[in-house]
Motif scaffolding. Structure first.
Motif, short mmCIF file in Angstrom:
data_model
loop_
_atom_site.label_atom_id
_atom_site.label_comp_id
_atom_site.label_asym_id
_atom_site.label_seq_id
_atom_site.Cartn_x
_atom_site.Cartn_y
_atom_site.Cartn_z
N THR A 14 18.11 63.80 13.83
CA THR A 14 19.49 63.36 13.73
C THR A 14 19.75 62.38 14.87
O THR A 14 19.15 62.47 15.93
CB THR A 14 20.43 64.57 13.85
OG1 THR A 14 20.15 65.45 12.78
CG2 THR A 14 21.87 64.18 13.82
N LEU A 15 20.67 61.45 14.67
CA LEU A 15 21.02 60.49 15.71
C LEU A 15 22.49 60.66 16.08
O LEU A 15 23.36 60.65 15.21
CB LEU A 15 20.79 59.05 15.25
CG LEU A 15 21.30 57.96 16.18
CD1 LEU A 15 20.54 57.98 17.50
CD2 LEU A 15 21.22 56.61 15.53
N VAL A 16 22.76 60.83 17.37
CA VAL A 16 24.12 60.87 17.90
C VAL A 16 24.24 59.72 18.88
O VAL A 16 23.37 59.52 19.73
CB VAL A 16 24.40 62.21 18.62
CG1 VAL A 16 25.78 62.21 19.26
CG2 VAL A 16 24.27 63.36 17.66
N TYR A 17 25.32 58.94 18.75
CA TYR A 17 25.54 57.80 19.64
C TYR A 17 26.75 58.08 20.51
O TYR A 17 27.82 58.41 20.01
CB TYR A 17 25.77 56.52 18.83
CG TYR A 17 25.82 55.29 19.69
CD1 TYR A 17 24.67 54.55 19.92
CD2 TYR A 17 26.99 54.88 20.29
CE1 TYR A 17 24.69 53.43 20.73
CE2 TYR A 17 27.03 53.75 21.11
CZ TYR A 17 25.87 53.03 21.31
OH TYR A 17 25.91 51.93 22.13
N HIS A 18 26.55 57.95 21.83
CA HIS A 18 27.64 58.14 22.79
C HIS A 18 27.91 56.81 23.49
O HIS A 18 26.98 56.18 24.01
CB HIS A 18 27.25 59.16 23.88
CG HIS A 18 27.07 60.54 23.35
ND1 HIS A 18 28.11 61.39 23.08
CD2 HIS A 18 25.94 61.22 23.04
CE1 HIS A 18 27.64 62.53 22.63
NE2 HIS A 18 26.33 62.45 22.60
N ARG A 19 29.16 56.39 23.52
CA ARG A 19 29.56 55.21 24.29
C ARG A 19 30.04 55.68 25.66
O ARG A 19 30.86 56.60 25.76
CB ARG A 19 30.70 54.48 23.59
CG ARG A 19 30.25 53.77 22.34
CD ARG A 19 31.38 53.10 21.63
NE ARG A 19 31.96 52.08 22.49
CZ ARG A 19 32.91 51.25 22.09
NH1 ARG A 19 33.37 51.32 20.86
NH2 ARG A 19 33.38 50.35 22.92
N VAL A 20 29.49 55.08 26.70
CA VAL A 20 29.85 55.45 28.07
C VAL A 20 30.18 54.20 28.88
O VAL A 20 29.85 53.09 28.48
CB VAL A 20 28.71 56.24 28.76
CG1 VAL A 20 28.45 57.56 28.04
CG2 VAL A 20 27.43 55.42 28.83
N ARG A 21 30.82 54.38 30.03
CA ARG A 21 31.19 53.25 30.87
C ARG A 21 30.00 52.64 31.60
O ARG A 21 29.97 51.44 31.84
CB ARG A 21 32.23 53.67 31.90
CG ARG A 21 33.54 53.97 31.27
CD ARG A 21 34.56 54.34 32.29
NE ARG A 21 35.70 54.88 31.55
CZ ARG A 21 36.89 54.93 32.00
NH1 ARG A 21 37.15 54.50 33.22
NH2 ARG A 21 37.86 55.44 31.27
N ASP A 22 29.02 53.47 32.01
CA ASP A 22 27.89 52.95 32.78
C ASP A 22 26.61 53.68 32.40
O ASP A 22 26.27 54.70 32.98
CB ASP A 22 28.17 53.09 34.27
CG ASP A 22 27.17 52.35 35.13
OD1 ASP A 22 26.16 51.83 34.59
OD2 ASP A 22 27.38 52.29 36.35
N VAL A 23 25.90 53.12 31.43
CA VAL A 23 24.67 53.74 30.95
C VAL A 23 23.58 53.76 32.02
O VAL A 23 22.70 54.62 32.00
CB VAL A 23 24.18 53.06 29.66
CG1 VAL A 23 23.67 51.67 29.92
CG2 VAL A 23 23.12 53.90 28.97
N ASP A 24 23.65 52.84 32.98
CA ASP A 24 22.63 52.80 34.04
C ASP A 24 22.61 54.08 34.87
O ASP A 24 21.55 54.52 35.31
CB ASP A 24 22.85 51.59 34.93
CG ASP A 24 22.58 50.29 34.18
OD1 ASP A 24 21.44 50.13 33.70
OD2 ASP A 24 23.50 49.47 34.07
N VAL A 25 23.76 54.70 35.06
CA VAL A 25 23.82 55.96 35.81
C VAL A 25 23.06 57.05 35.06
O VAL A 25 22.26 57.79 35.64
CB VAL A 25 25.29 56.38 36.04
CG1 VAL A 25 25.37 57.77 36.64
CG2 VAL A 25 26.00 55.38 36.93
#
Length: 60
Positions: A14-25
């Protein structure tokens, strides 16, 4: 988050996509490199059951 189907065994991959402010962290926490796509800077992780967790920061 708990992924569950109501009938039978949950599907794997399954694929879950999360949008975040800073993926680098998050990438540094898991020791993975980010990838740039036209719409976001992103990473992809897999949980022990093989489900994909895609995490990204949208590009401006």
């Amino acid at each position: 988050m708990f992924l569950l189907e109501h009938e039978g065994v949950p599907r794997h991959d399954t694929l879950v996509y999360h949008r975040v402010r800073d993926v680098d962290v998050i990438a540094s926490e898991f020791g993975v490199k980010t990838k740039d796509a036209p719409w976001a800077r992103k990473i992809e992780l897999r949980d022990p059951d093989g489900n994909r967790l895609r995490i990204g920061t949208p590009t401006e």
